[in-house]
Enzyme design. Structure first.
Site, short mmCIF file in Angstrom:
data_model
loop_
_atom_site.label_atom_id
_atom_site.label_comp_id
_atom_site.label_asym_id
_atom_site.label_seq_id
_atom_site.Cartn_x
_atom_site.Cartn_y
_atom_site.Cartn_z
N TYR A 189 27.12 -9.05 -31.63
CA TYR A 189 26.10 -8.44 -30.75
C TYR A 189 26.53 -8.49 -29.27
O TYR A 189 26.55 -7.44 -28.60
CB TYR A 189 24.74 -9.10 -30.97
CG TYR A 189 23.68 -8.59 -30.03
CD1 TYR A 189 23.00 -7.39 -30.29
CD2 TYR A 189 23.35 -9.28 -28.86
CE1 TYR A 189 22.03 -6.91 -29.41
CE2 TYR A 189 22.39 -8.80 -27.99
CZ TYR A 189 21.74 -7.61 -28.27
OH TYR A 189 20.78 -7.14 -27.40
N SER A 224 22.86 -5.83 -22.19
CA SER A 224 22.17 -7.12 -22.35
C SER A 224 22.88 -8.14 -21.47
O SER A 224 24.09 -8.03 -21.23
CB SER A 224 22.26 -7.56 -23.82
OG SER A 224 22.05 -8.94 -23.97
#
Ligand SMILES: NC(=O)C1=CN([C@@H]2O[C@H](COP(=O)(O)OP(=O)(O)OC[C@H]3O[C@@H](n4cnc5c(N)ncnc54)[C@H](OP(=O)(O)O)[C@@H]3O)[C@@H](O)[C@H]2O)C=CC1
Ligand SMILES: N[C@@H](C=O)C(=O)O
Length: 259
Positions: free
Chosen positions: A152, A139
């Site tokens: 995350y 990501s």
């Protein structure tokens, strides 16, 4: 001649489901993994009918020891599997202090542990044949952990570092290893309400994101950032990091710490 089988985690929805579509249309047989067996079966049936490839589904919760072990065993033993897309992942934490520790553990198990163990399960076979492909879904938050949530982005930074290390270790043995860093992509990982508050120019459609990731793969990219307009910006970032390298381990502390 067979094009080899890809195993895709998190294939029941979102980015993983589009990878399944694109890989089937490229002629690969597939093994689709996620928890929701009904969604996997429906996708498999549709893609088999449309493309003629063979698709198997494996329902497994990759955040649990048993679920992970079942998929690991398959990757170790099935010589037909020549590609792995480590895509399954969750976000959804709030702040560190407000997020249940069990949720964070599940996220770490899925986003980090499963990626590591599944890659380790397939790597010996791929290096033995000197071929194959591993695609790891990280990501853009791996590059900007500040200002998001804590765990995350850290999990995605792990996947990026892991992938870059493997590009050296496995890449030298003929295995193609790609890190994909999507920005905000319209999938069910986001609530509609959240997306509604994000400027439209920051949100990519999932088909566009995956098609760009495949274009990056086909161009031989090691790190693909679908939204980044100028690849020179990534090159400059990597060059700045490389410039630190000669001074990151020395026999004495820097002068500013010893004056
Ligand atoms: N969408 C975005 O903005 C971005 C996404 N990403 C990354 O892309 C990847 C895919 O996300 P996205 O498609 O958006 O998310 P979705 O929520 O749409 O899909 C997630 C997939 O993972 C599966 N999954 C979730 N938990 C588990 C589990 N415990 N065991 C096995 N499978 C599981 C889900 O299936 P099921 O529920 O059936 O198990 C589903 O197929 C993730 O790694 C995410 O971090 C990265 C950057 C941006
Ligand atoms: N999955 C997204 C966050 O929830 C992202 O990685 O941007």
């Amino acid at each position: 001649m067979t094009k080899g089988t890809f195993l895709i985690t998190g294939a029941s929805d979102g980015i993983g489901a589009v990878y399944a579509d694109r890989l089937a249309r490229r002629g690969h047989d597939l093994i689709l993994v996620a928890r929701r067996a009904d969604k996997l079966a429906a996708l498999a049936q549709k893609l088999e009918a449309e493309t003629g490839v063979t698709i198997e589904t494996l329902s497994a919760d990759l955040s649990t020891p048993d679920g992970l072990a079942s998929v690991e065993a398959r990757l170790r033993s099935d010589a037909a599997i020549t590609g792995l897309v480590n895509n399954a992942g969750i976000a959804g934490e709030t702040s560190l202090v407000d997020t249940d520790a069990a949720y964070l553990t599940g996220m770490i198990n899925l986003n980090i542990l499963a990626v590591t163990r599944l890659t380790a399960a397939i790597a010996p076979r791929l290096t033995a044949t000197g071929s194959g492909t591993i695609i790891n879904m990280t990501s853009v938050t791996a590059l900007m952990p500040d200002g998001f949530t804590a765990v995350y982005p850290a999990s995605k930074a792990f996947v990026l570092a892991f992938t870059e290390a493997l590009q050296v270790e496995l890449g030298s043995k003929g295995v193609r290893v790609q890190a994909v860093l999507p920005g905000i992509t319209r999938t069910a990982i986001w609530e509609e309400e959240q997306l509604a508050h994000i400027p439209a120019e920051m949100v990519m459609e999932v088909n566009d994101m995956v098609d760009a990731a495949f274009a990056g793969l086909d161009q031989g990219e090691a790190i693909t950032i679908p939204s980044l307009p100028d690849i020179a910006d990534l090159d400059a970032y990597l060059a700045a990091r490389a410039a630190l390298r000669p001074n990151l381990s020395r026999d004495r502390a820097a002068a500013r710490y010893t004056a």
